[in-house]
Design an enzyme around this catalytic site. Structure first.
Site, PDB file in Angstrom:
ATOM      1  N   CYS A  94       0.813  -1.219   0.000  1.00 44.17           N
ATOM      2  CA  CYS A  94       0.000   0.000   0.000  1.00 44.17           C
ATOM      3  C   CYS A  94       0.848   1.272   0.000  1.00 44.17           C
ATOM      4  O   CYS A  94       0.597   2.191  -0.782  1.00 44.17           O
ATOM      5  CB  CYS A  94      -0.983  -0.006   1.163  1.00 44.17           C
ATOM      6  SG  CYS A  94      -0.212  -0.046   2.801  1.00 44.17           S
ATOM      7  N   HIS A 148      -1.955   0.962   7.143  1.00 40.53           N
ATOM      8  CA  HIS A 148      -2.496   0.849   5.788  1.00 40.53           C
ATOM      9  C   HIS A 148      -2.833   2.243   5.268  1.00 40.53           C
ATOM     10  O   HIS A 148      -3.256   3.113   6.029  1.00 40.53           O
ATOM     11  CB  HIS A 148      -3.742  -0.035   5.790  1.00 40.53           C
ATOM     12  CG  HIS A 148      -4.206  -0.415   4.419  1.00 40.53           C
ATOM     13  ND1 HIS A 148      -3.444  -1.135   3.536  1.00 40.53           N
ATOM     14  CD2 HIS A 148      -5.370  -0.146   3.771  1.00 40.53           C
ATOM     15  CE1 HIS A 148      -4.116  -1.307   2.403  1.00 40.53           C
ATOM     16  NE2 HIS A 148      -5.283  -0.717   2.529  1.00 40.53           N
ATOM     17  N   HIS A 160      -6.122   1.249  -3.255  1.00 44.20           N
ATOM     18  CA  HIS A 160      -5.100   0.784  -2.317  1.00 44.20           C
ATOM     19  C   HIS A 160      -4.637  -0.598  -2.724  1.00 44.20           C
ATOM     20  O   HIS A 160      -5.203  -1.222  -3.617  1.00 44.20           O
ATOM     21  CB  HIS A 160      -5.656   0.778  -0.891  1.00 44.20           C
ATOM     22  CG  HIS A 160      -6.814  -0.152  -0.704  1.00 44.20           C
ATOM     23  ND1 HIS A 160      -6.762  -1.243   0.109  1.00 44.20           N
ATOM     24  CD2 HIS A 160      -8.065  -0.157  -1.250  1.00 44.20           C
ATOM     25  CE1 HIS A 160      -7.933  -1.878   0.077  1.00 44.20           C
ATOM     26  NE2 HIS A 160      -8.734  -1.241  -0.746  1.00 44.20           N
TER      27      HIS A 160
END
Length: 189
Positions: A94, A148, A160
């Site tokens: 990510c 994240h 993502h």
């Protein structure tokens, strides 16, 4: 019963060794059945945390830079997940996705991990996100540690790199992302 050591080794070679090979082969096949290879074509995710969304790139709103960021991010859709990488062919995680998109489009160098990227950004309210802004989540064991990141496409959707599905678009308002959301940020330019 008189057992000759040579007859025992002969028994092992003829009977036990082939059985052992079969057992090992079965274990390998069972283990492989649970694995999925990285694929370029991402199928819809049926898990509760990902509602894969398809967005027409012509519907992207925002200024020139925002559109360019989102359009570049969308070229990564389907790239497999690969920890600590940021390559369209080899895969990305990510933060690697975010790093490369900003570097390639705006020549802005971001830190390498999502927690440092969150610190780098100017915090903004979730309601104020615009295309190209970043959203940060705590998806690991520590509910306070950012682990994240994604790039907003519009007010509801972000792109993502999912560990299971690779690069995809998800909705911010799903229960999983509502629960794990920690902050939104704007990259200083």
């Amino acid at each position: 019963m008189n057992l000759n050591p040579l007859s025992i080794s002969g028994y092992f070679s003829r009977v036990m060794k082939p059985l052992l090979k079969i057992a090992v082969l079965l274990l390998v096949l069972l283990a492989m059945g649970g694995c999925k290879s990285g694929k370029k074509n991402v199928k819809p995710d049926s898990s509760p945390h990902h509602d894969i969304v398809k967005i027409d790139k012509h519907s992207i709103k925002g200024n020139k830079d925002q559109k360019a960021l989102v359009e570049e991010a969308m070229t990564w859709i389907g790239v497999p997940y690969a920890y600590a990488k940021s390559d369209k062919k080899e895969g990305t995680d990510c933060s690697g996705l975010v790093l490369r998109v900003y570097l390639d489009v705006l020549d802005v160098k971001l830190p390498r991990n999502s927690a440092q990227q969150a610190e780098f950004c100017k915090k903004i309210d979730k309601e104020d996100v615009e295309p190209g802004d970043l959203v940060f989540f705590a998806t690991g064991k520590d509910p306070d540690k950012i682990s994240h990141v994604g790039i907003m496409i519009d007010k509801e959707n972000f792109i993502h790199a999912s560990t299971k599905k690779g690069v995809l678009i998800s909705q911010l308002n799903t229960p999983y992302y509502i629960r794990t959301f920690r902050q939104a940020g704007r990259v200083p330019r």
